[in-house]
Design a protein around this motif. Structure first.
Motif, short mmCIF file in Angstrom:
data_model
loop_
_atom_site.label_atom_id
_atom_site.label_comp_id
_atom_site.label_asym_id
_atom_site.label_seq_id
_atom_site.Cartn_x
_atom_site.Cartn_y
_atom_site.Cartn_z
N UNK A 89 -0.38 -3.03 -17.93
CA UNK A 89 0.54 -2.10 -17.09
C UNK A 89 0.27 -1.92 -15.87
N UNK A 90 -1.42 -1.47 -15.69
CA UNK A 90 -1.80 -1.18 -14.33
C UNK A 90 -1.65 -2.58 -13.49
N UNK A 91 -1.72 -3.60 -13.86
CA UNK A 91 -1.69 -5.15 -13.21
C UNK A 91 -0.28 -5.07 -12.65
N UNK A 92 0.77 -4.96 -13.42
CA UNK A 92 1.97 -4.84 -13.34
C UNK A 92 2.47 -3.84 -12.00
N UNK A 93 1.88 -2.63 -12.20
CA UNK A 93 2.08 -1.50 -11.18
C UNK A 93 1.33 -2.03 -9.89
N UNK A 94 0.37 -2.75 -9.99
CA UNK A 94 -0.20 -3.22 -8.37
C UNK A 94 0.77 -4.20 -7.93
N UNK A 95 1.38 -4.97 -8.57
CA UNK A 95 2.42 -6.10 -8.04
C UNK A 95 3.64 -5.07 -7.53
N UNK A 96 4.15 -4.21 -8.38
CA UNK A 96 5.23 -3.35 -7.79
C UNK A 96 4.86 -2.61 -6.55
N UNK A 97 3.58 -1.92 -6.63
CA UNK A 97 3.29 -1.18 -5.55
C UNK A 97 2.83 -1.93 -4.17
N UNK A 98 2.45 -3.22 -4.45
CA UNK A 98 1.92 -3.93 -3.23
C UNK A 98 3.04 -4.19 -2.20
N UNK A 99 4.44 -4.61 -2.93
CA UNK A 99 5.66 -4.56 -2.12
C UNK A 99 5.87 -3.47 -0.98
N UNK A 100 5.70 -2.08 -1.45
CA UNK A 100 5.60 -1.10 -0.76
C UNK A 100 4.68 -0.86 0.26
N UNK A 101 3.61 -1.60 0.42
CA UNK A 101 2.34 -1.54 1.27
C UNK A 101 2.75 -2.63 2.22
N UNK A 102 3.49 -3.47 2.07
CA UNK A 102 3.65 -4.59 3.03
C UNK A 102 4.38 -4.01 4.37
N UNK A 103 3.83 -4.59 5.46
CA UNK A 103 4.46 -4.03 6.95
C UNK A 103 3.63 -2.98 7.50
N UNK A 104 2.47 -2.56 6.98
CA UNK A 104 1.51 -1.40 7.56
C UNK A 104 0.98 -1.89 8.95
N UNK A 105 0.89 -1.51 10.01
CA UNK A 105 0.19 -2.14 11.09
C UNK A 105 -1.44 -1.90 10.83
N UNK A 106 -2.23 -2.68 11.64
CA UNK A 106 -3.64 -2.36 11.45
C UNK A 106 -4.12 -1.46 12.42
N UNK A 107 -4.93 -0.52 11.85
CA UNK A 107 -5.38 0.69 12.50
C UNK A 107 -6.60 0.50 13.34
N UNK A 108 -6.22 0.24 14.55
CA UNK A 108 -7.35 0.16 15.79
C UNK A 108 -8.00 1.45 15.96
N UNK A 109 -7.26 2.29 15.66
CA UNK A 109 -8.05 3.76 16.06
C UNK A 109 -9.09 4.08 15.28
N UNK A 110 -8.76 3.78 13.92
CA UNK A 110 -9.84 3.91 12.95
C UNK A 110 -10.98 3.05 13.24
#
Length: 154
Positions: A68-89
């Motif tokens: 179940x957790x592995x399937x959630x990783x796949x599902x959640x990964x799609x929502x994390x696509x498109x974040x810019x790299x954090x140069x400020x950090x």
């Protein structure tokens, strides 16, 4: 490699060597597997994305996730696509200041936030979501290896 496994990369570029210098360890990059061949990663000069694992020198940390957790990783990964790299950090690490743009993410931050949002990592009396967000690749590696060894997930 399975969905949810964490991939710690030893890069050979000059930038990788600089990262290892500031992070005091052998890894310069981290990603999370979304399948046996694909990873979700945040790389400089681009947005986070799911790509075929092209890394050659890496170690895998298996968090012993349920199906179940592995399937959630796949599902959640799609929502994390498109974040810019954090140069400020990154600048915050160099100047020893807690600078962070919460809308952008470095590689270890992306993985830590993902694990936190999936309830794989939870805050405790000595670590918060902000602590997870600020971990560098080698810090995250040491933390995850420690909890896997103790089978103690939060």
């Amino acid at each position: 490699m399975k969905a949810g496994d964490i991939i710690f990369v030893r890069g050979n570029s000059i930038l990788s060597k600089i990262i290892r210098l500031f992070d005091k360890g052998r890894y310069s990059h981290v990603a999370i597997a979304v399948s046996s061949t694909e990873i979700l990663e945040s790389q400089y000069f681009t947005r986070s994305k799911i790509v075929k694992n092209y890394h050659e020198d890496y170690d895998v940390v298996d968090l012993n996730l349920s199906e179940y957790q592995r399937k959630e990783v796949v599902r959640m990964s799609k929502s994390m696509v498109g974040k810019w790299y954090d140069y400020k950090q990154i600048l915050g690490y160099i100047f020893k200041r807690p600078w962070d743009n919460p809308n952008n993410m470095i590689c270890s931050e992306l993985v830590a936030v993902m694990l936190f949002e999936l309830y794989i990592l939870r805050p405790s009396h000595n670590i918060t979501l902000e602590n997870f967000r600020m971990m560098k690749p080698n810090e995250l590696y040491r933390y995850l290896v420690g909890i896997v060894a103790n089978r103690k997930f939060y």
